[in-house]
Write an enzyme that holds these catalytic residues in place. Sequence first.
Site, PDB file in Angstrom:
ATOM      1  N   GLY A 203      42.466  51.106  53.750  1.00 17.82           N
ATOM      2  CA  GLY A 203      41.128  51.471  52.724  1.00 17.82           C
ATOM      3  C   GLY A 203      39.613  51.689  53.665  1.00 17.82           C
ATOM      4  O   GLY A 203      39.650  52.523  53.513  1.00 17.82           O
ATOM      5  N   ARG A 204      39.667  50.661  54.466  1.00 17.14           N
ATOM      6  CA  ARG A 204      38.113  50.562  55.011  1.00 17.14           C
ATOM      7  C   ARG A 204      37.679  52.046  56.207  1.00 17.14           C
ATOM      8  O   ARG A 204      37.426  52.145  57.024  1.00 17.14           O
ATOM      9  CB  ARG A 204      37.788  49.378  55.190  1.00 17.14           C
TER      10      ARG A 204
ATOM     11  N   GLU B 137      34.391  43.264  56.191  1.00 19.07           N
ATOM     12  CA  GLU B 137      36.028  42.707  55.727  1.00 19.07           C
ATOM     13  C   GLU B 137      37.236  42.825  56.981  1.00 19.07           C
ATOM     14  O   GLU B 137      38.403  42.029  56.889  1.00 19.07           O
ATOM     15  CB  GLU B 137      36.483  43.827  54.676  1.00 19.07           C
TER      16      GLU B 137
ATOM     17  N   LYS C 113      39.893  37.664  43.035  1.00 21.95           N
ATOM     18  CA  LYS C 113      40.988  38.557  41.958  1.00 21.95           C
ATOM     19  C   LYS C 113      41.384  38.607  40.765  1.00 21.95           C
ATOM     20  O   LYS C 113      41.710  38.478  39.757  1.00 21.95           O
ATOM     21  CB  LYS C 113      41.727  39.919  42.855  1.00 21.95           C
TER      22      LYS C 113
ATOM     23  N   GLU D 287      39.405  47.982  38.731  1.00 19.96           N
ATOM     24  CA  GLU D 287      37.940  48.455  38.504  1.00 19.96           C
ATOM     25  C   GLU D 287      38.125  49.731  38.390  1.00 19.96           C
ATOM     26  O   GLU D 287      38.534  51.150  37.575  1.00 19.96           O
ATOM     27  CB  GLU D 287      37.342  48.607  39.776  1.00 19.96           C
TER      28      GLU D 287
ATOM     29  N   LYS E 174      44.193  53.412  47.205  1.00 17.35           N
ATOM     30  CA  LYS E 174      45.935  53.309  47.740  1.00 17.35           C
ATOM     31  C   LYS E 174      46.569  52.915  47.677  1.00 17.35           C
ATOM     32  O   LYS E 174      47.535  53.229  46.951  1.00 17.35           O
ATOM     33  CB  LYS E 174      45.665  52.472  49.801  1.00 17.35           C
TER      34      LYS E 174
ATOM     35  N   HIS F 248       8.287  48.593  55.020  1.00 15.30           N
ATOM     36  CA  HIS F 248       7.836  48.152  53.604  1.00 15.30           C
ATOM     37  C   HIS F 248       8.170  47.288  52.844  1.00 15.30           C
ATOM     38  O   HIS F 248       7.951  46.534  51.678  1.00 15.30           O
ATOM     39  CB  HIS F 248       7.511  48.879  52.810  1.00 15.30           C
TER      40      HIS F 248
HETATM   41  O1  F6P Z   1      39.416  44.432  47.499  1.00 11.98           O
HETATM   42  C1  F6P Z   1      39.243  44.755  48.294  1.00 11.98           C
HETATM   43  C2  F6P Z   1      39.928  46.708  48.537  1.00 11.98           C
HETATM   44  O2  F6P Z   1      41.475  45.877  48.952  1.00 11.98           O
HETATM   45  C3  F6P Z   1      39.556  47.361  49.726  1.00 11.98           C
HETATM   46  O3  F6P Z   1      39.933  46.210  50.917  1.00 11.98           O
HETATM   47  C4  F6P Z   1      39.679  48.988  49.264  1.00 11.98           C
HETATM   48  O4  F6P Z   1      39.181  48.628  50.066  1.00 11.98           O
HETATM   49  C5  F6P Z   1      39.305  48.048  48.096  1.00 11.98           C
HETATM   50  O5  F6P Z   1      40.016  46.887  47.532  1.00 11.98           O
HETATM   51  C6  F6P Z   1      40.256  49.651  46.705  1.00 11.98           C
HETATM   52  O6  F6P Z   1      41.846  49.687  47.029  1.00 11.98           O
HETATM   53  P1  F6P Z   1      42.086  50.320  47.458  1.00 11.98           P
HETATM   54  O7  F6P Z   1      42.340  51.946  47.883  1.00 11.98           O
HETATM   55  O8  F6P Z   1      43.810  50.162  46.974  1.00 11.98           O
HETATM   56  O9  F6P Z   1      41.885  50.320  45.177  1.00 11.98           O
END
Ligand code: F6P
Length: 518
Positions: free
Chosen positions: A243-244, A329, A483, A194, A188, A359
Amino acid sequence: MTRDEHFKRLEDLAGQAVAITELFKTEPARIANFVITEGPLRADFSKQAISEQARQALLSLAAGCHLEEWRAKLFAGDKVNTSEDRAVLHMALRVVGGSRTVQKEVKAMRKRMADYANAIRDAGKFKNIVHIGIGGSDLGPRLVADAFEATSEPALNLCFAENVDGASVNDAVKGLKPKDTLAIVVSKSFGTQETKMNGEAVRGWLGKYAASNMIAVTANRGRAEDFGISAENIFDFWDWVGGRYSVWSAVGLSLQIAYGPDAFDQFLKGAAAMDMHFRDQPLQENLPVMLAMTGIWNRNVLGYTSQAVIPYSRRIRKFPAFLQQLEMESNGKRITRDGHEAGLTCPIVWGDEGTNGQHAFFQWLHQGTPGAPVDFVAVLKDHENRPAHHAALLANCFAQSEALMLGKPEYKVREELEGHSEIDALAPQKTFPGNRPSTTITLDDLSPFALGHLIALYEHKVFVQGVIWNVNSFDQWGVELGKVLASTILSEMEKGETGDHDPSTAALMELLSAHHSS
Ligand code: F6P
């Protein structure tokens, strides 16, 4: 009645509570009142430790917290994400709510996605997709991809790279050929460490195919272009999609390509049907409201600290992980919208697929302290053509909720142990306290429609709970600090500096540096 008075009333009712099994005897309409069915989804709340009186009191609390007004604001596209000054309109992606302009943009994007997906499927050039993204840009697509396997075969092999651990990207491309692999970078913000690192790694791996075989999905087109993706290879979504809550947007492009636009369309339709149910049904017949208020009772009145979710369906085994982000979140907050202490909010959400969990941690659910309420999720249709397995799977699911509720009283255990020399030590250990609450959600099948229904149910549950706790469910300031510190530490490590840190962190940095130079 004030909010505090509503809670006081609920606490009084909890103080007078009788066992769930007693409620079945004294409330002849319990099944009618505590089971709600909507389309392919049936939720049975009757094994919750909630009397009919408490149910009514919970509904009054919801009304007293102006839930209906908040719900109207949500669907009208008001800026309910107050701290970020944004509307929250993921329902518009399912064509429910949103202005004409929003609807027009959504329709155009959906057509572009479907045309693109069909073109890729028809051309047959690509055999694999590597979907690169994390959090909301990963968990939804991953869950849905697994679930779609119940009803369709993917036309392309779909792999995911999410973690900044190099193993993630290495595993994703293992055995693939750059020539026939389409990489989709999904972010987003297009600022996530990452995703950018994995995107760069996959670009390097693609080599000469990078320009043609890498596309992006984002709400920040400028950053995606700066990253090197050409404008025509970027699929947009909007800042009003959290995002979620984004799997319904172009974030689901990999799903459309792999499983086809029709499956994705059904998935959206299933969610839309739940949106309309949530929007239109009175509170007492409203599934997300009942699911949410059950959670409020367990968390705020009975004091449970966690909520287990156990899918008795391997194809949705990632549902607990998906819900961890969706719920924790969204509502893992300690401060209200107006800046005050919020009190108890979102419990820890956790779980794993049944029967595997039986289990592992079910011992704790049955006899541990304090235990946790459970949402059991089961699929009635056998999609695997293994009727005996399916019957055993569902028998286990039903048995677990029954066992949690019934328990096994000490007198019965003593009868079984009669004459045993250690009976006094053993009997209490073999006793099950029972009266442990659960909800059982069944889906007629695991069609894309039913899956959309299920996910939207929990999305709206989260919204309702946010209203009751008076927190903003749509921001996530709590992820920022770590972060920022990670980026400081990384840049110091790259420069060989130790920076200004507490002794424990400094020692860890020195340890790594010594390890690298040894
Ligand atoms: O670190 C949390 C977050 O901002 C989430 O809310 C989001 O889904 C995820 O990182 C990934 O963010 P993006 O889609 O901007 O890479």
